[in-house]
Design a protein around this motif. Structure first.
Motif, PDB file in Angstrom:
ATOM      1  N   TYR A   1       0.826  -1.204   0.000  1.00 47.08           N
ATOM      2  CA  TYR A   1       0.000   0.000   0.000  1.00 47.08           C
ATOM      3  C   TYR A   1       0.868   1.264   0.000  1.00 47.08           C
ATOM      4  N   LYS A   2       1.855   1.293   0.866  1.00 48.03           N
ATOM      5  CA  LYS A   2       2.757   2.466   0.918  1.00 48.03           C
ATOM      6  C   LYS A   2       3.500   2.644  -0.397  1.00 48.03           C
ATOM      7  N   ALA A   3       3.918   1.550  -1.008  1.00 50.93           N
ATOM      8  CA  ALA A   3       4.631   1.631  -2.283  1.00 50.93           C
ATOM      9  C   ALA A   3       3.719   2.175  -3.384  1.00 50.93           C
ATOM     10  N   VAL A   4       2.464   1.751  -3.385  1.00 51.67           N
ATOM     11  CA  VAL A   4       1.512   2.255  -4.383  1.00 51.67           C
ATOM     12  C   VAL A   4       1.310   3.757  -4.204  1.00 51.67           C
ATOM     13  N   LEU A   5       1.162   4.198  -2.974  1.00 51.22           N
ATOM     14  CA  LEU A   5       0.990   5.635  -2.734  1.00 51.22           C
ATOM     15  C   LEU A   5       2.218   6.424  -3.178  1.00 51.22           C
ATOM     16  N   LYS A   6       3.384   5.891  -2.890  1.00 55.23           N
ATOM     17  CA  LYS A   6       4.624   6.599  -3.222  1.00 55.23           C
ATOM     18  C   LYS A   6       4.939   6.570  -4.714  1.00 55.23           C
ATOM     19  N   GLU A   7       4.836   5.400  -5.333  1.00 53.24           N
ATOM     20  CA  GLU A   7       5.299   5.229  -6.712  1.00 53.24           C
ATOM     21  C   GLU A   7       4.225   5.512  -7.770  1.00 53.24           C
ATOM     22  N   VAL A   8       2.978   5.197  -7.459  1.00 55.67           N
ATOM     23  CA  VAL A   8       1.911   5.342  -8.441  1.00 55.67           C
ATOM     24  C   VAL A   8       0.996   6.522  -8.086  1.00 55.67           C
ATOM     25  N   ASN A   9       0.967   6.860  -6.810  1.00 58.28           N
ATOM     26  CA  ASN A   9       0.198   7.998  -6.309  1.00 58.28           C
ATOM     27  C   ASN A   9      -1.307   7.843  -6.524  1.00 58.28           C
ATOM     28  N   ASN A  10      -1.788   6.591  -6.482  1.00 57.92           N
ATOM     29  CA  ASN A  10      -3.212   6.350  -6.619  1.00 57.92           C
ATOM     30  C   ASN A  10      -3.559   5.025  -5.939  1.00 57.92           C
ATOM     31  N   PRO A  11      -4.204   5.072  -4.769  1.00 56.79           N
ATOM     32  CA  PRO A  11      -4.477   3.844  -4.023  1.00 56.79           C
ATOM     33  C   PRO A  11      -5.489   2.913  -4.690  1.00 56.79           C
ATOM     34  N   ILE A  12      -6.151   3.370  -5.727  1.00 51.68           N
ATOM     35  CA  ILE A  12      -7.157   2.536  -6.390  1.00 51.68           C
ATOM     36  C   ILE A  12      -6.544   1.280  -7.019  1.00 51.68           C
ATOM     37  N   VAL A  13      -5.249   1.293  -7.298  1.00 52.77           N
ATOM     38  CA  VAL A  13      -4.588   0.152  -7.936  1.00 52.77           C
ATOM     39  C   VAL A  13      -3.839  -0.738  -6.935  1.00 52.77           C
ATOM     40  N   PHE A  14      -4.116  -0.547  -5.661  1.00 53.43           N
ATOM     41  CA  PHE A  14      -3.500  -1.360  -4.611  1.00 53.43           C
ATOM     42  C   PHE A  14      -3.712  -2.855  -4.869  1.00 53.43           C
ATOM     43  N   ASN A  15      -4.923  -3.233  -5.270  1.00 53.35           N
ATOM     44  CA  ASN A  15      -5.236  -4.648  -5.509  1.00 53.35           C
ATOM     45  C   ASN A  15      -4.397  -5.246  -6.632  1.00 53.35           C
ATOM     46  N   ILE A  16      -4.101  -4.483  -7.644  1.00 52.89           N
ATOM     47  CA  ILE A  16      -3.304  -4.989  -8.767  1.00 52.89           C
ATOM     48  C   ILE A  16      -1.840  -5.126  -8.354  1.00 52.89           C
ATOM     49  N   CYS A  17      -1.375  -4.244  -7.483  1.00 53.06           N
ATOM     50  CA  CYS A  17      -0.029  -4.384  -6.911  1.00 53.06           C
ATOM     51  C   CYS A  17       0.059  -5.689  -6.125  1.00 53.06           C
ATOM     52  N   VAL A  18      -0.962  -5.976  -5.321  1.00 52.48           N
ATOM     53  CA  VAL A  18      -1.010  -7.224  -4.547  1.00 52.48           C
ATOM     54  C   VAL A  18      -0.978  -8.429  -5.485  1.00 52.48           C
ATOM     55  N   LEU A  19      -1.739  -8.354  -6.567  1.00 48.96           N
ATOM     56  CA  LEU A  19      -1.760  -9.443  -7.542  1.00 48.96           C
ATOM     57  C   LEU A  19      -0.382  -9.642  -8.173  1.00 48.96           C
ATOM     58  N   GLY A  20       0.309  -8.565  -8.487  1.00 44.24           N
ATOM     59  CA  GLY A  20       1.660  -8.662  -9.042  1.00 44.24           C
ATOM     60  C   GLY A  20       2.624  -9.339  -8.085  1.00 44.24           C
ATOM     61  N   ALA A  21       2.529  -8.989  -6.797  1.00 45.23           N
ATOM     62  CA  ALA A  21       3.392  -9.618  -5.788  1.00 45.23           C
ATOM     63  C   ALA A  21       3.078 -11.105  -5.675  1.00 45.23           C
ATOM     64  N   LEU A  22       1.797 -11.442  -5.650  1.00 51.06           N
ATOM     65  CA  LEU A  22       1.401 -12.844  -5.525  1.00 51.06           C
ATOM     66  C   LEU A  22       1.905 -13.679  -6.693  1.00 51.06           C
ATOM     67  N   ILE A  23       1.736 -13.172  -7.906  1.00 54.00           N
ATOM     68  CA  ILE A  23       2.150 -13.920  -9.098  1.00 54.00           C
ATOM     69  C   ILE A  23       3.668 -14.069  -9.160  1.00 54.00           C
ATOM     70  N   CYS A  24       4.388 -13.114  -8.622  1.00 55.98           N
ATOM     71  CA  CYS A  24       5.846 -13.247  -8.564  1.00 55.98           C
ATOM     72  C   CYS A  24       6.247 -14.314  -7.542  1.00 55.98           C
ATOM     73  N   LEU A  25       5.582 -14.327  -6.398  1.00 50.52           N
ATOM     74  CA  LEU A  25       5.909 -15.294  -5.347  1.00 50.52           C
ATOM     75  C   LEU A  25       5.474 -16.711  -5.691  1.00 50.52           C
TER      76      LEU A  25
END
Length: 191
Positions: free
Chosen positions: A116-140
């Motif tokens: 969440y903090k990374a999305v706010l800092k790097e993308v500046n829009n919390p609406i895409v938090f879920n897609i960031c989570v999906l990216g982390a999951l698919i990498c792991l």
């Protein structure tokens, strides 16, 4: 037989159900796998409890609900407290460190990332938090290929929103890659 059972959990408004739908759709349409997705949520439009189950398998799926997930994604403390006792031994519990404090001892690998903090800092829009989570999951847990998820993202989002969602997905992957590099873990094998 390959079968992965996933619970995405959090609160309404975090995009939990959207992330689960995108994952299931990608597996079914572009990976040649069987996939089901079901959801449940509280009566509140935003802020209430929310859960989405995804099963991905190379064989027939007879029941659409997940009782013992291989993977649990928890995006709120309430979700973490409610569902962490369900995870299969040796599974993966992925949580966001902004919303969740690791408390319970479970027989699973717990990975907390500051998504969440990374999305706010790097993308500046919390609406895409879920897609960031999906990216982390698919990498792991490499359940699906990057090219497949790109196709589904393109079908779900308008051109104006596609770019920001792809950035969020890439950010989640980067956070997970950084975690695996620091911890020495390559990926989590759950199949």
């Amino acid at each position: 037989m390959k079968r992965c059972r996933i619970i995405f959990s959090g609160s309404g408004g975090q995009g939990v159900i959207t992330a689960a739908r995108i994952l299931a759709e990608t597996a079914a349409l572009y990976e040649g796998l069987n996939a089901v997705q079901s959801q449940s949520y509280g009566p509140e439009a935003r802020g209430g409890a929310c859960r989405s189950d995804v099963i991905i398998s190379d064989t027939e799926i007879l029941f659409p609900k997940v009782n013992q997930p291989n993977i649990l994604v928890s995006l709120t403390q309430e979700a973490y407290n409610t569902y962490s006792n369900l995870i299969r031994p040796g599974g993966l519990l992925l949580f966001d460190t902004h919303y969740v404090q690791q408390e319970k001892k479970v027989d699973a690998r717990q990975i907390g990332l500051a998504m969440y903090k990374a999305v706010l800092k790097e993308v500046n829009n919390p609406i895409v938090f879920n897609i960031c989570v999906l990216g982390a999951l698919i990498c792991l847990v490499p359940l699906i290929e990057q090219a497949s998820i790109d196709r589904v993202l393109e079908s779900h989002f308008s051109p104006a929103m596609l770019s920001i969602n792809k950035r969020a997905f890439k950010l989640g992957k980067q956070l997970a890659e950084d975690y695996t590099a620091e911890s020495g873990i390559l990926t989590v094998e759950l199949w």
